[in-house]
Write an enzyme that holds these catalytic residues in place. Sequence first.
Site, mmCIF file in Angstrom:
data_model
loop_
_atom_site.group_PDB
_atom_site.id
_atom_site.type_symbol
_atom_site.label_atom_id
_atom_site.label_comp_id
_atom_site.label_asym_id
_atom_site.label_seq_id
_atom_site.Cartn_x
_atom_site.Cartn_y
_atom_site.Cartn_z
ATOM 1 N N GLU A 1 -11.547 0.777 -10.698
ATOM 2 C CA GLU A 1 -11.088 -0.116 -11.769
ATOM 3 C C GLU A 1 -11.938 -0.061 -13.032
ATOM 4 O OE1 GLU A 1 -11.126 -0.822 -8.566
ATOM 5 O OE2 GLU A 1 -9.094 -1.495 -8.071
ATOM 6 N N GLU B 1 -19.313 -5.161 -4.949
ATOM 7 C CA GLU B 1 -17.949 -5.663 -4.763
ATOM 8 C C GLU B 1 -17.771 -7.003 -5.478
ATOM 9 O OE1 GLU B 1 -15.608 -3.940 -3.637
ATOM 10 O OE2 GLU B 1 -14.038 -5.216 -2.854
ATOM 11 N N ASP C 1 -4.466 -9.666 -8.669
ATOM 12 C CA ASP C 1 -4.709 -8.711 -9.760
ATOM 13 C C ASP C 1 -3.494 -7.955 -10.325
ATOM 14 O OD1 ASP C 1 -4.609 -7.307 -7.326
ATOM 15 O OD2 ASP C 1 -6.614 -6.467 -7.457
ATOM 16 N N GLU D 1 0.826 -1.211 0.000
ATOM 17 C CA GLU D 1 0.000 0.000 0.000
ATOM 18 C C GLU D 1 0.863 1.265 0.000
ATOM 19 O OE1 GLU D 1 -3.056 0.063 -0.577
ATOM 20 O OE2 GLU D 1 -3.939 -1.816 0.099
ATOM 21 N N THR E 1 -0.446 1.201 -10.311
ATOM 22 C CA THR E 1 -1.771 0.643 -10.030
ATOM 23 C C THR E 1 -2.631 1.578 -9.186
ATOM 24 O OG1 THR E 1 -2.917 -1.424 -9.482
ATOM 25 C CG2 THR E 1 -1.206 -0.676 -7.941
HETATM 26 C C1 DMJ Z 1 -6.176 0.756 -5.190
HETATM 27 O O1 DMJ Z 1 -5.417 0.968 -4.055
HETATM 28 C C2 DMJ Z 1 -5.350 0.144 -6.298
HETATM 29 O O2 DMJ Z 1 -5.993 0.339 -7.520
HETATM 30 C C3 DMJ Z 1 -5.068 -1.317 -6.074
HETATM 31 O O3 DMJ Z 1 -4.407 -1.902 -7.182
HETATM 32 C C4 DMJ Z 1 -6.355 -2.076 -5.831
HETATM 33 N N1 DMJ Z 1 -7.170 -1.471 -4.814
HETATM 34 C C5 DMJ Z 1 -7.389 -0.049 -4.819
HETATM 35 C C6 DMJ Z 1 -8.605 0.399 -5.583
HETATM 36 O O4 DMJ Z 1 -9.669 -0.419 -5.582
#
Ligand code: DMJ
Length: 449
Positions: A357, A338, A241, A114, A440
């Site tokens: 996303e 979700e 993912d 994170e 991401t």
């Molecule tokens: C974000 O922190 C990032 O996109 C991560 O890859 C997945 N979760 C959250 C958003 O849903």
Amino acid sequence: MNRLTGLTLTCLMAAGALTPRAQGVDSAALAARVKQEFQHAWAGYQEYAWGHDELKPLSRTPYDWDPGKPLLMTPVDALDTMIVMKLDGDAERVRREIVEHLDVRQDTSVSVFEITIRLLGSLLANYQLTHDQALLEKARSLGDALLPAFSTRTGMPYRFVNLKTGATRDVISNPAEIGTLILEFGTLSKLVDNPVYYDTAKRALTALYAKRSKVGLVGENINVETGEWTNPASHIGGAIDSYYEYLLKCDRLFGDSDCGAMWRSSIASVNKYAADDVKGRLWYGTVNMNTGRRTATTFGSLQAFFPAVLALGGDLRRARRLQDSAFAMWTLHGIEPEEIDYRSMRVTGAGYQLRPEIVESTYYLYHYTRDPRYLEMGRRMFEDLVKYCRTDDGYTVLRSVVTKEQGDRMHSFLLAETFKYFYLLFEPDALDFDAVVFNTEAHPLRRVR
Ligand code: DMJ
């Protein structure tokens, strides 16, 4: 023109295509509304949570991931969105706050994943946008603080590390948390001219890839000391993912052919085993990593990033089909759950976490196809977001997309990603897509020569 505006405009402006207009979609007006709504969310944070990680918009209180030890998640995550939206006053205030008050060596145990995608990614992207050396110094210091996490027998990192002491914890990790570090660590290496960060993250990534099964899949949990899988569930959702995303993007950002080869073999297995055609729709479900046999037919908001990755990898046919499925999931209850079971089309996870996303995928598909239906999809999703998640003082999660009951949290990725991707969908000239690779968390990284 102030310092940020001058630098960023030259960096950000793409060669001038006209603002798109799809039938019935006034993109310029929508972009202006997205910007207004971003400012509404930001105002709530400033009023009730300044100096903290996030805003709880219903109770109008601040929230820190580690109580009393904020890492300024929301402002750090929001900075490059402000720059893209040309909110120069806000951006300058945030830049100063980060330089003066973000303590990346405090005594707190953080998630390596994170903190890498949100803080390190943002510091690097914003350094590249502003050329403010202080941001790069923070990034280097943060990178150094994260390195002890990788001291394992396999080279794959522990999930948590203390930024001050280097103490580590949580030996059971997952592909997303191990394999979503190379863009940030690699960019740091290139910018400070020290290979240690790139090499460390790449060693973790290749160690993970080497643990794939005979059919080429990874599972959901792995012990980073022994290298043993502890959960064989294989899918493209949370916990796995962005591992796939970073294999592809590592090749695009660094021209790293090892990553390219790992991506190609991985996506072939994912398409062979996880992809599922049901009643004419394409989905990606869960299978056993060793046998490839299907174990669940669930798909959700996290999986909705995959059309973007497929499109970036050149597979527009699957990308378009999967995006249609994801949008069908969104429209089931007027906003995205979700998780659903795609065989029965029943909701199995009812919350909505303000996730980006599906918006990200809409932006990528519009970029590659210029098909106005993606603008229309985006318009619909933006209207729904405003309708159900807007509060007097920001935006908030839903406990249930069925009842529309609101919860009390405004995740930082709403400002980093959800609003940014909506804005770029409607105002694509604000950023040259081909000049960057988004991490991401939607922080745009540039190639370093
Ligand atoms: C974000 O922190 C990032 O996109 C991560 O890859 C997945 N979760 C959250 C958003 O849903």
